[in-house]
Structure formats: C-alpha cells, structure tokens
Design a protein around this motif. Structure first.
Motif, PDB file in Angstrom:
ATOM      1  N   THR A 121     -19.061   9.255   3.969  1.00 52.85           N
ATOM      2  CA  THR A 121     -19.075   9.250   5.431  1.00 52.85           C
ATOM      3  C   THR A 121     -20.481   9.589   5.911  1.00 52.85           C
ATOM      4  OG1 THR A 121     -16.743   9.843   5.636  1.00 52.85           O
ATOM      5  CG2 THR A 121     -18.145  10.281   7.534  1.00 52.85           C
ATOM      6  N   LEU A 122     -21.052   8.698   6.698  1.00 57.54           N
ATOM      7  CA  LEU A 122     -22.404   8.852   7.229  1.00 57.54           C
ATOM      8  C   LEU A 122     -22.308   9.299   8.679  1.00 57.54           C
ATOM      9  CD1 LEU A 122     -23.648   5.414   5.866  1.00 57.54           C
ATOM     10  CD2 LEU A 122     -23.756   7.631   4.694  1.00 57.54           C
ATOM     11  N   THR A 123     -23.051  10.333   9.031  1.00 57.56           N
ATOM     12  CA  THR A 123     -22.983  10.881  10.386  1.00 57.56           C
ATOM     13  C   THR A 123     -24.382  11.047  10.945  1.00 57.56           C
ATOM     14  OG1 THR A 123     -20.962  12.087   9.817  1.00 57.56           O
ATOM     15  CG2 THR A 123     -22.109  12.769  11.802  1.00 57.56           C
ATOM     16  N   LYS A 124     -24.527  10.616  12.188  1.00 54.72           N
ATOM     17  CA  LYS A 124     -25.786  10.829  12.910  1.00 54.72           C
ATOM     18  C   LYS A 124     -25.445  11.068  14.373  1.00 54.72           C
ATOM     19  CE  LYS A 124     -30.527   9.425  13.208  1.00 54.72           C
ATOM     20  NZ  LYS A 124     -31.283   8.511  14.028  1.00 54.72           N
ATOM     21  N   GLY A 125     -25.773  12.245  14.867  1.00 55.55           N
ATOM     22  CA  GLY A 125     -25.391  12.588  16.239  1.00 55.55           C
ATOM     23  C   GLY A 125     -23.878  12.633  16.355  1.00 55.55           C
ATOM     24  N   ASN A 126     -23.344  11.925  17.350  1.00 55.08           N
ATOM     25  CA  ASN A 126     -21.895  11.859  17.567  1.00 55.08           C
ATOM     26  C   ASN A 126     -21.268  10.623  16.938  1.00 55.08           C
ATOM     27  OD1 ASN A 126     -21.833  14.259  19.116  1.00 55.08           O
ATOM     28  ND2 ASN A 126     -22.514  13.130  20.930  1.00 55.08           N
ATOM     29  N   ASN A 127     -22.001   9.950  16.076  1.00 49.52           N
ATOM     30  CA  ASN A 127     -21.510   8.733  15.431  1.00 49.52           C
ATOM     31  C   ASN A 127     -21.196   8.987  13.960  1.00 49.52           C
ATOM     32  OD1 ASN A 127     -21.888   6.887  17.683  1.00 49.52           O
ATOM     33  ND2 ASN A 127     -24.075   7.156  17.342  1.00 49.52           N
ATOM     34  N   SER A 128     -20.045   8.480  13.501  1.00 46.92           N
ATOM     35  CA  SER A 128     -19.676   8.587  12.091  1.00 46.92           C
ATOM     36  C   SER A 128     -19.266   7.215  11.567  1.00 46.92           C
ATOM     37  CB  SER A 128     -18.520   9.575  11.894  1.00 46.92           C
ATOM     38  OG  SER A 128     -18.947  10.895  12.150  1.00 46.92           O
ATOM     39  N   LEU A 129     -19.552   6.988  10.279  1.00 49.39           N
ATOM     40  CA  LEU A 129     -19.211   5.734   9.628  1.00 49.39           C
ATOM     41  C   LEU A 129     -18.806   6.023   8.189  1.00 49.39           C
ATOM     42  CD1 LEU A 129     -19.178   2.612   9.276  1.00 49.39           C
ATOM     43  CD2 LEU A 129     -21.636   2.750   8.788  1.00 49.39           C
ATOM     44  N   GLN A 130     -17.545   5.745   7.869  1.00 48.36           N
ATOM     45  CA  GLN A 130     -17.073   5.884   6.490  1.00 48.36           C
ATOM     46  C   GLN A 130     -17.158   4.524   5.810  1.00 48.36           C
ATOM     47  OE1 GLN A 130     -12.852   6.007   5.211  1.00 48.36           O
ATOM     48  NE2 GLN A 130     -13.269   8.137   4.634  1.00 48.36           N
ATOM     49  N   VAL A 131     -17.709   4.480   4.594  1.00 55.92           N
ATOM     50  CA  VAL A 131     -17.893   3.210   3.901  1.00 55.92           C
ATOM     51  C   VAL A 131     -17.255   3.256   2.513  1.00 55.92           C
ATOM     52  CG1 VAL A 131     -19.952   2.474   5.140  1.00 55.92           C
ATOM     53  CG2 VAL A 131     -20.198   3.977   3.159  1.00 55.92           C
ATOM     54  N   GLN A 132     -16.683   2.111   2.118  1.00 62.54           N
ATOM     55  CA  GLN A 132     -16.087   1.924   0.804  1.00 62.54           C
ATOM     56  C   GLN A 132     -16.328   0.488   0.361  1.00 62.54           C
ATOM     57  OE1 GLN A 132     -12.072   3.188   2.203  1.00 62.54           O
ATOM     58  NE2 GLN A 132     -12.042   4.489   0.372  1.00 62.54           N
ATOM     59  N   ALA A 133     -16.463   0.288  -0.946  1.00 63.86           N
ATOM     60  CA  ALA A 133     -16.649  -1.051  -1.505  1.00 63.86           C
ATOM     61  C   ALA A 133     -15.494  -1.358  -2.461  1.00 63.86           C
ATOM     62  CB  ALA A 133     -17.981  -1.159  -2.237  1.00 63.86           C
ATOM     63  N   PHE A 134     -14.970  -2.585  -2.381  1.00 66.62           N
ATOM     64  CA  PHE A 134     -13.821  -2.997  -3.168  1.00 66.62           C
ATOM     65  C   PHE A 134     -14.141  -4.287  -3.934  1.00 66.62           C
ATOM     66  CE2 PHE A 134     -12.388  -0.695   0.538  1.00 66.62           C
ATOM     67  CZ  PHE A 134     -11.386   0.144   0.072  1.00 66.62           C
ATOM     68  N   ALA A 135     -13.393  -4.507  -4.993  1.00 69.95           N
ATOM     69  CA  ALA A 135     -13.479  -5.778  -5.720  1.00 69.95           C
ATOM     70  C   ALA A 135     -12.795  -6.861  -4.889  1.00 69.95           C
ATOM     71  CB  ALA A 135     -12.816  -5.661  -7.087  1.00 69.95           C
ATOM     72  N   ALA A 136     -13.258  -8.105  -5.043  1.00 73.58           N
ATOM     73  CA  ALA A 136     -12.687  -9.231  -4.299  1.00 73.58           C
ATOM     74  C   ALA A 136     -12.728 -10.476  -5.172  1.00 73.58           C
ATOM     75  CB  ALA A 136     -13.465  -9.467  -3.001  1.00 73.58           C
ATOM     76  N   PRO A 137     -11.904 -11.479  -4.848  1.00 77.33           N
ATOM     77  CA  PRO A 137     -11.931 -12.728  -5.629  1.00 77.33           C
ATOM     78  C   PRO A 137     -13.287 -13.410  -5.516  1.00 77.33           C
ATOM     79  CG  PRO A 137      -9.966 -12.592  -4.245  1.00 77.33           C
ATOM     80  CD  PRO A 137     -10.875 -11.491  -3.801  1.00 77.33           C
ATOM     81  N   LYS A 138     -13.573 -14.252  -6.480  1.00 84.02           N
ATOM     82  CA  LYS A 138     -14.858 -14.948  -6.499  1.00 84.02           C
ATOM     83  C   LYS A 138     -14.931 -16.029  -5.431  1.00 84.02           C
ATOM     84  CE  LYS A 138     -17.954 -17.387  -9.700  1.00 84.02           C
ATOM     85  NZ  LYS A 138     -18.140 -17.858 -11.096  1.00 84.02           N
ATOM     86  N   SER A 139     -13.808 -16.681  -5.153  1.00 80.18           N
ATOM     87  CA  SER A 139     -13.840 -17.862  -4.287  1.00 80.18           C
ATOM     88  C   SER A 139     -13.495 -17.578  -2.831  1.00 80.18           C
ATOM     89  CB  SER A 139     -12.881 -18.932  -4.830  1.00 80.18           C
ATOM     90  OG  SER A 139     -11.566 -18.394  -4.938  1.00 80.18           O
ATOM     91  N   THR A 140     -12.704 -16.530  -2.563  1.00 81.47           N
ATOM     92  CA  THR A 140     -12.270 -16.273  -1.186  1.00 81.47           C
ATOM     93  C   THR A 140     -12.488 -14.818  -0.817  1.00 81.47           C
ATOM     94  OG1 THR A 140     -10.008 -15.798  -1.905  1.00 81.47           O
ATOM     95  CG2 THR A 140     -10.510 -18.075  -1.273  1.00 81.47           C
ATOM     96  N   GLY A 141     -12.650 -14.575   0.489  1.00 84.70           N
ATOM     97  CA  GLY A 141     -12.783 -13.214   0.983  1.00 84.70           C
ATOM     98  C   GLY A 141     -11.419 -12.587   1.240  1.00 84.70           C
ATOM     99  N   ILE A 142     -11.415 -11.285   1.519  1.00 88.45           N
ATOM    100  CA  ILE A 142     -10.151 -10.578   1.751  1.00 88.45           C
ATOM    101  C   ILE A 142     -10.106  -9.850   3.095  1.00 88.45           C
ATOM    102  CG2 ILE A 142      -9.681 -10.292  -0.711  1.00 88.45           C
ATOM    103  CD1 ILE A 142     -10.725  -7.437  -0.523  1.00 88.45           C
TER     104      ILE A 142
END
Length: 246
Positions: free
Chosen positions: A88-109
């Motif tokens: 979770t990235l925070t700066k001032g009153n803003n927060s952003l949680q980030v995660q990365a996942f596996a996905a198929p090679k040909s299509t997005g999810i």
C-alpha cells in the motif's frame, strides 16, 4: 517510510439520507464488456523486459516500485500465512494498494474481475460506477457504512486494472484518490511507473504473483531486532538485597 499491517484502514465518507443504490443500464453494459487491449501501456505500467530500473526502484519480487519524495510504503501481510500479499502506497491523503497476478498469454482478465467485483458490491447493497479514465476502464464502488459520528455514509474504493504480457496489475485507491479521482494524478503516475516481474514459472490465471520483503527492509528489521536484544542484555541484573535485622 515503511510499515507492516495486516488489514488496510477503510475510508468512510458521509452520504445523503437517500443514497442511490441502483446502477444505470449503461453501467451494467460497461461492467460486462471491454474491448481487449483498449488500454495503451506505452506510458506504463511496465513489464520487466520493457524498461530498465534504477536505484530508485525497490524490489518486491513480482513488482518493482519507484520511490519518490513523501511516498510511504506499507507491506500488507496475510494474517494466517504471514505472507506478504500487497503493497500500500500512501502520499498525503491518497492511498493505493497494488497487487500483481498471473494471466493468460492470449487474453486479459480485467473485464472479468471487474464484473465480479461489481457483482459482489451490489450483493452487499452498494453501488458501482464504471467509467473510462486515464488508466482505461475503472470502477468506483460505494458500500453502505456509518461515519465515526454515527451518520449514514458509504465506503468508497476506486479499482483500476491493467492487463500486461501474462500478468495483470490491480490497484485500489482510497482516501482523496477515490473520492476525487480528478485530484489523483500523482498517484496515477506512481501506478504507471510500476514494473511487473512475471517470471517463467507456470501459474494459473489470477494466481497472486509471489512477493518478497526487500533486502533493505529485512536489514532494517534485523538491525532493530538486534538493538532490542542488546538493550535487554545491557540491562543491569538485580543485585542481592540487604534486609535490616533488628
């Protein structure tokens, strides 16, 4: 700068007495349909093969995140397994949680995941707004909640997602970045600067890509631990007591 926490704090905003609880026909259609590849990644987020990272980037295993002045990072840990599951990235009153996942090679999810999140929010009595913005198609969710003073309100989260080569990067904004998306340009730039490291291991779609605690943080934790142990060892032992005998 760094911290560890098991559960993310949630922002609750006040709401009028009669809050809208149904989505429009256009929102339903937008939640169900997305043209594959409609978001242009020419300005990030990046795959590790697309960009060189420098010393300003911190290595979290499946992600490289660039540090900027005033940015705080919190490591989100799953309580049962004690494994790191998000940053979770925070700066001032803003927060952003980030995660990365596996996905198929040909299509997005992202289109499927977004529709599932929207369905879950609606089942809980909340509402969703689907819109196209700087990071492509995104969703703002509002769940019924109460403010600290007991008034009716809603819990706001802004979901963004980007499909990359065999990976999917999700961001969840809270605070001002969710309540006022137009004021979240700096957090959007931070999201775009993230570099995803998919790895070559076969993984099922939606599998969370493994995260690791950066070496700099491990070293700081070990130094703190040793300092605490030394402080305990340096404490003087209690000497013999002398009692007055009459």
């Amino acid at each position: 700068m760094f911290g560890r926490k098991k559960k993310e704090k949630e922002e609750v905003a006040s709401a009028p007495e009669q809050a809208e609880t149904t989505e429009t026909k256009e929102e339903k259609e937008a939640a169900a349909v997305q043209t594959p590849g409609e978001f242009d990644r020419s300005n990030g987020p990046w795959d590790i093969d697309e960009i060189d990272v420098d010393e300003n980037y911190i290595d979290f295993g499946s992600m490289r995140i660039r540090m900027i002045d005033g940015l705080n990072m919190r490591l989100d840990v799953e309580q049962k397994s004690q494994q790191m599951v998000a940053v979770t990235l925070t700066k001032g009153n803003n927060s952003l949680q980030v995660q990365a996942f596996a996905a198929p090679k040909s299509t997005g999810i992202w289109d499927d995941i977004r529709a599932e999140i929207a369905d879950s929010v609606r089942k809980q009595g909340g509402t969703v707004e689907i819109r196209d913005a700087g990071l492509g198609r995104e969703m703002i969710s509002k769940l019924p909640a109460k403010t600290k003073d007991g008034r009716k309100g809603f819990r706001v989260a802004r979901f963004v997602g980007v499909d990359g080569p065999r990976w999917f990067l999700r961001g969840v904004y809270s605070g001002d970045a969710a309540l006022r998306p137009a004021d979240a340009a700096e957090m959007e730039e931070i999201f775009r600067s993230i570099v995803v490291v998919r790895g070559e291991d076969p993984r099922p779609p939606r599998d969370l890509l493994p995260m690791t605690v950066p070496a700099s943080i491990r070293e700081a934790q070990e130094a703190n631990k040793q300092a605490e142990e030394k402080k305990t060892l340096d404490m003087p032992e209690r000497g013999p007591e002398i009692a007055e005998v009459r």
